[in-house]
Design a protein around this motif. Structure first.
Motif, PDB file in Angstrom:
ATOM      1  N   GLU A 137       0.869  -1.170   0.000  1.00  0.00           N
ATOM      2  CA  GLU A 137       0.000   0.000   0.000  1.00  0.00           C
ATOM      3  C   GLU A 137       0.905   1.218   0.000  1.00  0.00           C
ATOM      4  N   VAL A 138       0.575   2.193  -0.784  1.00  0.00           N
ATOM      5  CA  VAL A 138       1.366   3.411  -0.779  1.00  0.00           C
ATOM      6  C   VAL A 138       0.809   4.314   0.305  1.00  0.00           C
ATOM      7  N   ILE A 139       1.672   4.636   1.243  1.00  0.00           N
ATOM      8  CA  ILE A 139       1.294   5.510   2.347  1.00  0.00           C
ATOM      9  C   ILE A 139       2.079   6.792   2.159  1.00  0.00           C
ATOM     10  N   GLU A 140       1.391   7.888   2.094  1.00  0.00           N
ATOM     11  CA  GLU A 140       2.074   9.149   1.873  1.00  0.00           C
ATOM     12  C   GLU A 140       1.782  10.088   3.024  1.00  0.00           C
ATOM     13  N   PHE A 141       2.820  10.680   3.532  1.00  0.00           N
ATOM     14  CA  PHE A 141       2.650  11.634   4.605  1.00  0.00           C
ATOM     15  C   PHE A 141       2.927  13.027   4.067  1.00  0.00           C
ATOM     16  N   VAL A 142       1.972  13.883   4.169  1.00  0.00           N
ATOM     17  CA  VAL A 142       2.140  15.275   3.799  1.00  0.00           C
ATOM     18  C   VAL A 142       1.719  16.094   5.005  1.00  0.00           C
ATOM     19  N   PRO A 143       2.660  16.795   5.634  1.00  0.00           N
ATOM     20  CA  PRO A 143       2.270  17.570   6.807  1.00  0.00           C
ATOM     21  C   PRO A 143       1.253  18.645   6.424  1.00  0.00           C
ATOM     22  N   PRO A 144       0.177  18.750   7.194  1.00  0.00           N
ATOM     23  CA  PRO A 144      -0.836  19.743   6.852  1.00  0.00           C
ATOM     24  C   PRO A 144      -0.302  21.154   7.038  1.00  0.00           C
ATOM     25  N   PRO A 145      -0.586  22.028   6.110  1.00  0.00           N
ATOM     26  CA  PRO A 145      -0.111  23.398   6.270  1.00  0.00           C
ATOM     27  C   PRO A 145      -0.875  24.105   7.382  1.00  0.00           C
ATOM     28  N   VAL A 146      -0.155  24.739   8.238  1.00  0.00           N
ATOM     29  CA  VAL A 146      -0.759  25.474   9.335  1.00  0.00           C
ATOM     30  C   VAL A 146      -0.248  26.910   9.232  1.00  0.00           C
ATOM     31  N   ALA A 147      -1.161  27.848   9.124  1.00  0.00           N
ATOM     32  CA  ALA A 147      -0.775  29.256   8.985  1.00  0.00           C
ATOM     33  C   ALA A 147      -0.294  29.790  10.326  1.00  0.00           C
TER      34      ALA A 147
ATOM     35  N   GLY B 168       7.125  18.708  15.787  1.00  0.00           N
ATOM     36  CA  GLY B 168       7.446  18.149  14.481  1.00  0.00           C
ATOM     37  C   GLY B 168       6.381  17.190  13.994  1.00  0.00           C
ATOM     38  N   HIS B 169       6.735  16.390  12.989  1.00  0.00           N
ATOM     39  CA  HIS B 169       5.756  15.481  12.407  1.00  0.00           C
ATOM     40  C   HIS B 169       5.951  14.039  12.850  1.00  0.00           C
ATOM     41  N   GLY B 170       6.870  13.763  13.758  1.00  0.00           N
ATOM     42  CA  GLY B 170       7.032  12.431  14.312  1.00  0.00           C
ATOM     43  C   GLY B 170       7.959  11.556  13.492  1.00  0.00           C
ATOM     44  N   THR B 171       8.255  10.388  14.040  1.00  0.00           N
ATOM     45  CA  THR B 171       9.118   9.443  13.345  1.00  0.00           C
ATOM     46  C   THR B 171       8.331   8.710  12.271  1.00  0.00           C
ATOM     47  N   HIS B 172       9.024   7.939  11.473  1.00  0.00           N
ATOM     48  CA  HIS B 172       8.384   7.176  10.402  1.00  0.00           C
ATOM     49  C   HIS B 172       7.314   6.239  10.987  1.00  0.00           C
ATOM     50  N   SER B 173       7.645   5.539  12.066  1.00  0.00           N
ATOM     51  CA  SER B 173       6.692   4.607  12.655  1.00  0.00           C
ATOM     52  C   SER B 173       5.511   5.332  13.306  1.00  0.00           C
ATOM     53  N   GLU B 174       5.749   6.501  13.877  1.00  0.00           N
ATOM     54  CA  GLU B 174       4.647   7.269  14.459  1.00  0.00           C
ATOM     55  C   GLU B 174       3.688   7.764  13.389  1.00  0.00           C
ATOM     56  N   ARG B 175       4.226   8.151  12.232  1.00  0.00           N
ATOM     57  CA  ARG B 175       3.371   8.635  11.151  1.00  0.00           C
ATOM     58  C   ARG B 175       2.560   7.505  10.535  1.00  0.00           C
ATOM     59  N   ASN B 176       3.064   6.271  10.580  1.00  0.00           N
ATOM     60  CA  ASN B 176       2.391   5.148   9.932  1.00  0.00           C
ATOM     61  C   ASN B 176       1.609   4.277  10.905  1.00  0.00           C
ATOM     62  N   ILE B 177       1.306   4.772  12.090  1.00  0.00           N
ATOM     63  CA  ILE B 177       0.602   3.972  13.090  1.00  0.00           C
ATOM     64  C   ILE B 177      -0.797   3.571  12.629  1.00  0.00           C
ATOM     65  N   ASP B 178      -1.488   4.447  11.899  1.00  0.00           N
ATOM     66  CA  ASP B 178      -2.832   4.110  11.430  1.00  0.00           C
ATOM     67  C   ASP B 178      -2.804   2.904  10.493  1.00  0.00           C
ATOM     68  N   ALA B 179      -1.845   2.867   9.578  1.00  0.00           N
ATOM     69  CA  ALA B 179      -1.734   1.730   8.660  1.00  0.00           C
ATOM     70  C   ALA B 179      -1.395   0.462   9.428  1.00  0.00           C
ATOM     71  N   LEU B 180      -0.545   0.564  10.447  1.00  0.00           N
ATOM     72  CA  LEU B 180      -0.209  -0.592  11.240  1.00  0.00           C
ATOM     73  C   LEU B 180      -1.417  -1.114  12.004  1.00  0.00           C
ATOM     74  N   LEU B 181      -2.210  -0.226  12.572  1.00  0.00           N
ATOM     75  CA  LEU B 181      -3.405  -0.646  13.295  1.00  0.00           C
ATOM     76  C   LEU B 181      -4.436  -1.292  12.374  1.00  0.00           C
ATOM     77  N   ARG B 182      -4.555  -0.774  11.145  1.00  0.00           N
ATOM     78  CA  ARG B 182      -5.472  -1.399  10.171  1.00  0.00           C
ATOM     79  C   ARG B 182      -5.012  -2.800   9.819  1.00  0.00           C
ATOM     80  N   ARG B 183      -3.713  -3.006   9.706  1.00  0.00           N
ATOM     81  CA  ARG B 183      -3.176  -4.307   9.360  1.00  0.00           C
ATOM     82  C   ARG B 183      -3.397  -5.314  10.485  1.00  0.00           C
ATOM     83  N   VAL B 184      -3.236  -4.867  11.708  1.00  0.00           N
ATOM     84  CA  VAL B 184      -3.398  -5.752  12.867  1.00  0.00           C
ATOM     85  C   VAL B 184      -4.868  -6.080  13.088  1.00  0.00           C
ATOM     86  N   ALA B 185      -5.760  -5.141  12.858  1.00  0.00           N
ATOM     87  CA  ALA B 185      -7.183  -5.340  13.136  1.00  0.00           C
ATOM     88  C   ALA B 185      -7.857  -6.257  12.132  1.00  0.00           C
TER      89      ALA B 185
END
Length: 173
Positions: free
Chosen positions: A95-105, A156-173
């Protein structure tokens, strides 16, 4: 005979050039040659440090690695390549997981003192020192002392594993 510490910069460079020409070009062999030729007791680390401080004057005689006889590659760090801010990664299930930090003014700071700050107002210091420090004062989230902008700035935006926690939880569930 003078000591290494009392030599002038140009004299040290000349001694290193002479030693470099008669050895394999590693810091260890240069320090040994300096002792053989001139009696200067110079450590390997001192030679490395001198090369670092006088890089411009010694660039034509670079230090070589420990196996200088085999391949005489200069020990020069290659420039680092910077990854783009938004990096696409592929997990184990392709699965392609892409992280783009949301722009915050950046919010307009309210410049409040600590005594003027109320509950759930941003406590990020924006100006001043000690008792004259002024704080942002914009509204915060439920569990953060900072507004959204300053929270992103601090955490900041977190580590690689922190950013991909949602995908990991979907895989485990």
């Amino acid at each position: 005979m003078s000591s290494w510490a009392t030599l002038k910069i140009d004299e040290k460079i000349e001694a290193i050039r002479e030693a470099h020409a008669k050895c394999s070009g590693t810091a260890r062999t240069i320090s040994e040659k300096l002792f053989e030729l001139h009696g200067y007791q110079v450590s390997r680390n001192a030679v490395i440090g001198y090369y670092a401080r006088q890089a411009e004057k010694l660039k034509d005689m670079p230090l070589c690695g420990p196996r200088a006889g085999e391949n005489k590659k200069p020990l020069v760090r290659e420039s680092r390549t910077h990854r783009p801010k938004a990096v696409a990664t592929v997990n184990a299930y392709a699965e392609v997981i892409e992280f783009v930090p949301p722009p915050v003014a950046m919010p307009q700071s309210r410049n409040l003192t600590l005594m003027e700050l109320g509950h759930r107002e941003c406590r990020y210091p924006v100006d001043g020192e000690k008792e004259r420090t002024l704080f942002c004062g914009n509204a915060t989230g439920d569990d953060s002392p900072y507004c959204t902008y300053h929270h992103k700035l601090c955490h900041g935006h977190g580590t690689h594993s922190e950013r991909n926690i949602d995908a990991l939880l979907r895989r485990v569930a």
